[in-house]
Motif scaffolding. Sequence first.
Motif, PDB file in Angstrom:
ATOM      1  N   TYR A  42     -37.389  38.803 -66.134  1.00 18.73           N
ATOM      2  CA  TYR A  42     -37.443  40.101 -65.460  1.00 18.73           C
ATOM      3  C   TYR A  42     -37.493  39.936 -63.948  1.00 18.73           C
ATOM      4  CZ  TYR A  42     -38.320  42.358 -69.961  1.00 18.73           C
ATOM      5  OH  TYR A  42     -38.218  42.823 -71.242  1.00 18.73           O
ATOM      6  N   ILE A  43     -38.208  38.948 -63.473  1.00 24.53           N
ATOM      7  CA  ILE A  43     -38.257  38.705 -62.033  1.00 24.53           C
ATOM      8  C   ILE A  43     -36.886  38.276 -61.522  1.00 24.53           C
ATOM      9  CG2 ILE A  43     -39.232  37.183 -60.260  1.00 24.53           C
ATOM     10  CD1 ILE A  43     -41.837  37.239 -61.887  1.00 24.53           C
ATOM     11  N   ASN A  46     -34.649  41.152 -60.941  1.00 17.87           N
ATOM     12  CA  ASN A  46     -35.148  42.067 -59.911  1.00 17.87           C
ATOM     13  C   ASN A  46     -35.769  43.322 -60.540  1.00 17.87           C
ATOM     14  OD1 ASN A  46     -35.771  42.725 -57.322  1.00 17.87           O
ATOM     15  ND2 ASN A  46     -33.792  43.659 -56.848  1.00 17.87           N
ATOM     16  N   ALA A  47     -36.437  43.151 -61.664  1.00 16.77           N
ATOM     17  CA  ALA A  47     -37.133  44.247 -62.333  1.00 16.77           C
ATOM     18  C   ALA A  47     -38.627  43.939 -62.294  1.00 16.77           C
ATOM     19  CB  ALA A  47     -36.635  44.414 -63.754  1.00 16.77           C
ATOM     20  N   GLN A  48     -39.219  44.150 -61.128  1.00 16.26           N
ATOM     21  CA  GLN A  48     -40.615  43.766 -60.939  1.00 16.26           C
ATOM     22  C   GLN A  48     -41.560  44.576 -61.794  1.00 16.26           C
ATOM     23  OE1 GLN A  48     -38.598  44.443 -58.283  1.00 16.26           O
ATOM     24  NE2 GLN A  48     -38.378  42.461 -57.306  1.00 16.26           N
ATOM     25  N   ALA A 120     -29.129  47.211 -55.311  1.00 10.13           N
ATOM     26  CA  ALA A 120     -29.804  45.970 -55.708  1.00 10.13           C
ATOM     27  C   ALA A 120     -31.283  46.176 -56.002  1.00 10.13           C
ATOM     28  CB  ALA A 120     -29.640  44.932 -54.607  1.00 10.13           C
ATOM     29  N   ASP A 121     -31.889  47.244 -55.490  1.00  7.74           N
ATOM     30  CA  ASP A 121     -33.331  47.455 -55.670  1.00  7.74           C
ATOM     31  C   ASP A 121     -33.611  48.500 -56.746  1.00  7.74           C
ATOM     32  OD1 ASP A 121     -32.277  49.516 -54.224  1.00  7.74           O
ATOM     33  OD2 ASP A 121     -33.899  49.610 -52.753  1.00  7.74           O
ATOM     34  N   LEU A 124     -37.271  48.351 -58.792  1.00  3.49           N
ATOM     35  CA  LEU A 124     -38.500  48.274 -58.010  1.00  3.49           C
ATOM     36  C   LEU A 124     -39.494  49.356 -58.410  1.00  3.49           C
ATOM     37  CD1 LEU A 124     -37.062  47.516 -54.463  1.00  3.49           C
ATOM     38  CD2 LEU A 124     -38.005  45.924 -56.119  1.00  3.49           C
TER      39      LEU A 124
END
Length: 165
Positions: A42-43, A46-48, A120-121, A124
């Motif tokens: 997940y990191i 980019n799925a914090q 891309a974010d 978040l």
Amino acid sequence: MSLFYFIAFLSILFALLVIFSKNPVHSVLYLILTFFTFTIHYILLNAQFLAVVNFIVYMGAIMVLFLFVIMLLNLNKDTEPVKKAVVKIASVVGGGCLLATIVASVKALGISEPVVLKTADLGLVKHLGKVLFGEFLLPFEVSSLLLFSAMVGAVLLATKDKSNA
């Protein structure tokens, strides 16, 4: 990209160790390691938020609860009930269906195009917080009150009645 393949290999390895481990406590510990590799995936994606939820909820709460329950039950071969033939046949049929699904999904692996994100974010926590505390504030607060009342009810049911003692 090589980090992804290494973590994917570890995920598969720990998942196989969960299945083939003879000791149930070791199986739960390998499952915790499998969930940890999912957190790393997940990191990398980019799925914090999903990484944090997976780490706190699954690894921190559910799997530790499984570990305590297995340790408290003290499972052994003498207390295991004998399974009927119908249950064994149903499990073989279910395993065959799972195997057919896995084979069909592996055959269709190269057909689809990769998904390209426009932003891309996307995963978040900032965006989730804006939606959750914006348009979904009332349902979020109502669900928190429901969970709180369920917790208070569970505590009240778990405590002994002092007047009967």
